[in-house]
Structure formats: C-alpha cells, structure tokens
Write an enzyme that holds these catalytic residues in place. Structure first.
Site, PDB file in Angstrom:
ATOM      1  N   PHE A 161      35.858 -38.200 -73.548  1.00  0.00           N
ATOM      2  CA  PHE A 161      37.024 -38.647 -72.766  1.00  0.00           C
ATOM      3  C   PHE A 161      38.247 -37.815 -73.130  1.00  0.00           C
ATOM      4  O   PHE A 161      38.542 -37.598 -74.302  1.00  0.00           O
ATOM      5  CB  PHE A 161      37.309 -40.131 -73.060  1.00  0.00           C
ATOM      6  N   LYS A 167      42.012 -28.542 -68.288  1.00  0.00           N
ATOM      7  CA  LYS A 167      42.619 -27.475 -69.076  1.00  0.00           C
ATOM      8  C   LYS A 167      41.636 -26.909 -70.095  1.00  0.00           C
ATOM      9  O   LYS A 167      42.016 -26.175 -70.996  1.00  0.00           O
ATOM     10  CB  LYS A 167      43.878 -28.006 -69.777  1.00  0.00           C
ATOM     11  N   TYR A 222      29.081 -30.171 -65.874  1.00  0.00           N
ATOM     12  CA  TYR A 222      28.000 -30.193 -66.868  1.00  0.00           C
ATOM     13  C   TYR A 222      26.974 -29.096 -66.568  1.00  0.00           C
ATOM     14  O   TYR A 222      26.443 -28.460 -67.483  1.00  0.00           O
ATOM     15  CB  TYR A 222      27.322 -31.563 -66.892  1.00  0.00           C
TER      16      TYR A 222
END
Lengths: 232, 232
Positions: free
Chosen positions: A161, A169, A206
């Site tokens: 998280f 970023k 991912y």
C-alpha cells in the site's frame, strides 16, 4: 564497561551511507529521498492507519477489526523474514539520519532519490510523521509460504500500500522489488500475492514487474462462524 | 541419571488412548482405523512420493523439482504450526500402537474408525508402509498466514492430498477438519487454500465444509527468471 560520554568520533575511511544517496549537484525537478526499512513495534500506529486507509480504498471497512493492540500482539514476534514481516516506506526532503533504522543490521534500508515533476502536497504529513523530516508513505506486509513442487520457501505478500498522494511515482515498484530482492537473496523460489480481477491498472503494473496472473485458481476461505464450527 | 532398563509399568488409572477408538463389538461392514499425526523427517520419502502423485494428478510434473534432500532441508526446521507443518494421514486394520507418534506431546493424533462398504485394495501398500500394520494414505501441508484486517494469523493450506484408493471415504474431510480445528484452538482468524476453477467436485466439497470461494481474486506469481531479475 560503562559507555563514555561523547567520545570523539573515530577516524574512519568507510563511506558514510547517509551520503550514499545525495542530491545531484544540479537537481532537476523536485527530488525526494525515499527509504524502505524494517518496521518495528513503534510503527504500529502508522501501520494501523495505513491498513484502515487500504480498507477504505477497497470498500471493505466492514471487514476491518484490527486495533493497534491486536497488531502489536501479533506482529514482530520473530526475526524478520521468518514470519510476518513489515517494511515501511518513508519519504524525506533531506538525507535520512544515521539512526537505528538506517543502521539496522537485520535489514540495511533501501534508499533512492526520485525526481518528481512537482512537489507533493501531503495533507496528512503530520499524522504520518515518523521523524523530524520523515513521513511514512506506505508499507508492505509479507511472510514465508512454501512450494511443495519446488521444495522451497517463497514469500506471500498480504498487503502492499502507498498513500494516495505518493502513488504513480515508482514507490509501489520499490516496495515490490524490495520483497523480490529479499526472496532472491534467501534463495527462495517465488513471490506471490493477490489482485482483484477488475483492477486492470494493478494487473498491468504487476505484469510489467514480471508476474504471471494465474487465471484458473480461486481462493477458498473458511472464517467466522463457519470456522468456529470446527471447535473440538 | 541413566535410564533404567525395562522398569515395571506404573499403575495408572488414565485411559489408554490406544483403545479410545476400538472396533465396535458387532462391526458392520469393513472398519478401518484412520489416524492424522504430525509428520517428522522420517516421513520425507513418503511425503516426496505423495507430492509427486499430486503433480501427476494435476498434470504439472513439468513443475515438479522437489527431492527428498530438498524437502528435508526446508521442512521440520521449527516447532509445528509456527511455520511449514505437515500432518500425515495413515490407515491400519488394527489399533495404532502407543509409539512416539501416538504419544507426541506437540500434537495428540486424531484417530477415527471409518466403516467401509468394501475392503480397500491398495496396490501401493508396500511403498507407503510406515509401520507393521500402518500405511500412509495422504497428507496436508500448511503454514501460518496473516490477515491485516483481522490483525490475526490464520493457516494457509498449500497441499491436501489423499491417495486414489482412499478417496471418497471422508479422509480429506478429516485432514481439512484437523487444520481448521487447530486454527480454532490457536485463536486464528481463518483458513485459506486454492482450488482450480474447473474442479467442481472439489469446489462442492469445500463449500459443504463451510468455505467461501472468492470469485474476484487472482493469484499473481513472480518466479523463475522473472524473479531472478530482482537479484541485487
């Protein structure tokens, strides 16, 4: 032997890791120091708030029952990486101090400089302050799992998280990379985690990180009353 | 103090657990003793063969690289339930002996009698023999996981397997129940595992056991070359 007060600093040729990630001489944009370090019990209030923010983001606050006390009671009971492990993501405008975090022998922190397009306005900076110039931006919680086919441990990431104002970023990538690097270092066979099938941004991210999304497997869960039915 | 040879048995009023599961006086059908006990390093050759049979069943032998040595090196390195844990399923025509398994203080075995419709013909009985009258019929491997929303550990079941000739007799249910009971005993919050979405028999079985199949979540896996790319 008792510690002497304020001994003179010893001569040292070793590089000072505080300055291993210094600002470039002609900084472009808005550089920020980013650190990933091992969490400890003092981080529980921040971890608790981050988990709650994640529950809000996932619209699952009805499932959220963690308290600072219950987190403290169940985390940090073993050596890092042997069981439940938390890495904390922090940001700072200035180099990180040579404190107990920066010199943790169990996990030398990862420190990077990210050049931002614009300064970040963090409306919760005071809530997440973890040092004079340091703010907590996110976390990852993971623990060992095991592949019988490989006969090797791996890591399972339960949560990863990053707070809203720090997203997009490269910090989530840093957190995932930190876990993957640790797995490689320990000779582990794989790193696994879960994603919601409609979260296309996350799936794309991912897959770019090298992960395969297993389409055929479903998670089965026995919990609550259904689990209590197995009381002996 | 050296151990005395063959001391006389102490007088005891405690019930002998060997006989806590005796055959009924007028047995109906074909009763069989079934035991679930903690595995140890001596079980590795059987565990290795069971994992290979599972790989064959799942048509995933190309992913199977476990050896007896690699299993021995990675299992049984911690107290049971604290890390990777294996329970062994055994069957016998006669009551289980009071051996080190039956008297394991870390996990008193679960023993049941199952009345079969017909005797089981086990073509691999010799391969899986684990005692004079005892044969290994299956296993379950599991380890702790963690829910941040509950701030509680749980168990994740990596493998649950019963050899072909022992299926559809309630032994898989015994294995899953043993893990669930242990989770309740330890105050854990949930038990989770995975199932292939086309394995309707398994899904029906798990739902009957009280499990919820989570439809929206997908597993992400970083392994092999893609994982090695994260070498520091």
């Amino acid at each position: 032997m008792a510690a002497a007060a304020a001994p003179p600093p010893p001569p040292s040729a070793a590089p000072d890791p505080t300055f291993s990630a210094t600002l470039p001489e002609n900084p472009v944009g808005n550089p920020i120091f980013v650190r990933i370090r091992l969490a400890c019990n003092n981080d529980v209030p921040h971890i608790h708030k981050l988990i709650h923010q994640m529950a809000v983001f996932e619209r699952l606050t009805h499932l959220f029952s963690a308290t600072e006390a219950s987190l403290s009671a169940t985390l940090f009971n073993s050596l890092p990486f042997q069981s439940f492990t938390v890495l904390i993501l922090e940001v700072s405008q200035v180099p990180f101090l040579q404190d107990q975090h920066q010199n943790n022998p169990l996990y030398p922190p990862v420190v990077r400089i990210i050049n931002l397009d614009a300064p970040i306005n963090d409306p919760e900076a005071e809530t997440f302050r973890s040092g004079a110039d340091v703010v907590v931006a996110g976390f990852v919680l993971f623990f060992p799992n095991y592949s019988t086919f490989l006969a090797k441990p791996g890591f399972y990431i339960e949560d990863i998280f990053v707070r809203e104002c720090y997203r997009r970023k490269g910090m989530g990538r840093m957190l995932l990379s930190a876990v993957a690097s640790q797995a490689v270092k320990m000779g582990y066979g794989r790193v696994e985690w879960c994603v919601l099938d409609w979260n296309m941004n996350a799936i794309k991210f991912y897959e770019e990180m090298g992960a395969e999304v297993l389409q055929e497997w479903r998670i089965c869960r026995l919990a609550g009353e259904a689990l209590q039915a197995y009381r002996d």
